[in-house]
Design a protein around this motif. Sequence first.
Motif, short mmCIF file in Angstrom:
data_model
loop_
_atom_site.label_atom_id
_atom_site.label_comp_id
_atom_site.label_asym_id
_atom_site.label_seq_id
_atom_site.Cartn_x
_atom_site.Cartn_y
_atom_site.Cartn_z
N THR A 299 0.86 -1.19 0.00
CA THR A 299 0.00 0.00 0.00
C THR A 299 0.89 1.24 0.00
OG1 THR A 299 -0.14 0.38 2.39
CG2 THR A 299 -1.60 -1.31 1.45
N GLU A 300 0.29 2.37 -0.18
CA GLU A 300 1.04 3.62 -0.21
C GLU A 300 1.03 4.31 1.15
OE1 GLU A 300 -0.76 5.83 -3.33
OE2 GLU A 300 -0.10 4.47 -4.91
N LYS A 302 2.38 5.22 4.73
CA LYS A 302 3.67 5.22 5.42
C LYS A 302 3.59 4.39 6.68
CE LYS A 302 7.23 8.29 7.29
NZ LYS A 302 7.63 9.69 7.55
#
Length: 552
Positions: A299-300, A302
């Motif tokens: 996933t993007e 953080k």
Amino acid sequence: MDPRYSAQDILRCNLCEIHVVQSHCELCQTNLCKSCVGEHLSDSTKKHRVVPYKERTSTPNYPKCPAHSKNCELYCEQCDIPVCSTCISSGKHKGHHLSDVLQKISSKTKDMEKEFKELETRIFPKYEEIASGIKSKKDNLETHYRKLTTAVTKQGEDWHRVINIIVNKQKSEIDEMKTEHLAALNKEENEITKITAEVKQSIADLKKILGSTDISLASVYKPRNAKFKRLPPEINVSLPSFSPHQINTDQLHQMFGSLSALSITTEEHGYTIKTLEAVSCPPVKPLLDEPKLITIIDTEHKYLHSVTCLSDEEIWTRGDDKIMKLYNLQGKLLKSIQTKSGNKPRGIAVTRSGDLVYTEPDTRTVNIMKNKQIQEVIRLQGWKPRYVCSTSSGDLLVTMNSDDEQSKVVRYSGSTEKQTIQFDSEGKPLYSSGNIKYISENRNLDICVADNRANAVVVVNQAGKLRFRYNGHPFTTKEEFDPLSITTDSQSQILTSDCKNNCIHILDQDGQFLRYIDNCDLSYPWGLCVDTRDNLFVAELNCGKVKKIKYM
């Protein structure tokens, strides 16, 4: 005749039956000589008011004899009725033990007070609890059978018209089982409603008697609590399920799938009497010796905190910002949603109709995404919502913290608060004041909370009564038990992520430790969810990855 009951005899002390009466206890309606006053007052279980006999305030209100219209000053213990002097003279009560009628009625009044208290505080609430449980079962019945019908319909659409006859046949079987199931619950509900009405009537009768000065009502009262204490059998239902098979046109009937039989049982005092035998049972899925890593989804995010399944092929995720993202299992970003306020969301869940729900502590709201529009469902005062789950009945369960650091779980139907769970039976808080409390409803309707600050999994039943606490399995974990997220599967097993020990704990529905998932290179496992096929999705905090794991 006994000189104590002769009209010509002087009045004697009720205790020693020898000395002349000098005093009278107005509360006990007892005549006393000078020597027996101290003995009478020594009974601290009763209240007393002793006055000189001549100063007694009133003549006792004796019950009238229905046969002779005289005062009944005695009570026949064998016949269990008040009697007058004419009754005794008739010889009908010869050899029977006679006692003072006022003392007897006083004793019966105390028994009635105990019976009233037991009816009001124990028996009646129990029947109300049973009735509430039946209503919940009926509510869940529609959801379950709707899911069954949907599963059969979906399988039928894949096979088109060539298997319509099979689809229709199995729909008919579902309707028949649903009708039978509902009939059984209606029968149980009617029985409980009938008995509850009788209990309420008994309470009303006792209130009337206890509040009346007419002691003749008490003298003829017959206890009924023994009847009510024996609760009627509770109907237990083993819900049928649909087991689809892979399409094989050469073996249509064999491969289409089968419905397990509806099984309705009654349970009483620890044993079960089956009223309908099950033809087959849903398969039990054993745990794998070694869980297998199936897929890794990048996933993007953080920092990745939460994951929840929209379907077996799509997952919603929540990181450390204001964006919630929908991915497929190939890692493709399908949709992004920003919170309406621009603040960070906390808990996310998917409703039975497929809508995304999220909590927002900063605005004290619970929100839902419907028809591409974000709607506010709940707004709190003095409390902040933390985590949320959608139940089998369509309710929302929300964990929350107050401004003065209290914690509780609240059940909502839409925007309406239905239930609050905060304290145990001793009035002690069930949950710590910490903010991290992921929540899940088990298949057996238990409410499971991962209470991170308390280092515990706290499980209560549907009524909010504590079932157990799980504080980890210390013999094999290196660090302190660190429960973060929590989810449950089709076997009513409870899975909780242990971030510090990089593993997942699997418990049975009674809180017994079964095993760890400690392979698959887990790193800071945080959010958890399970799809309809019992595949586990684990959100790893620091790397932003979701791992799909097969463990059954």
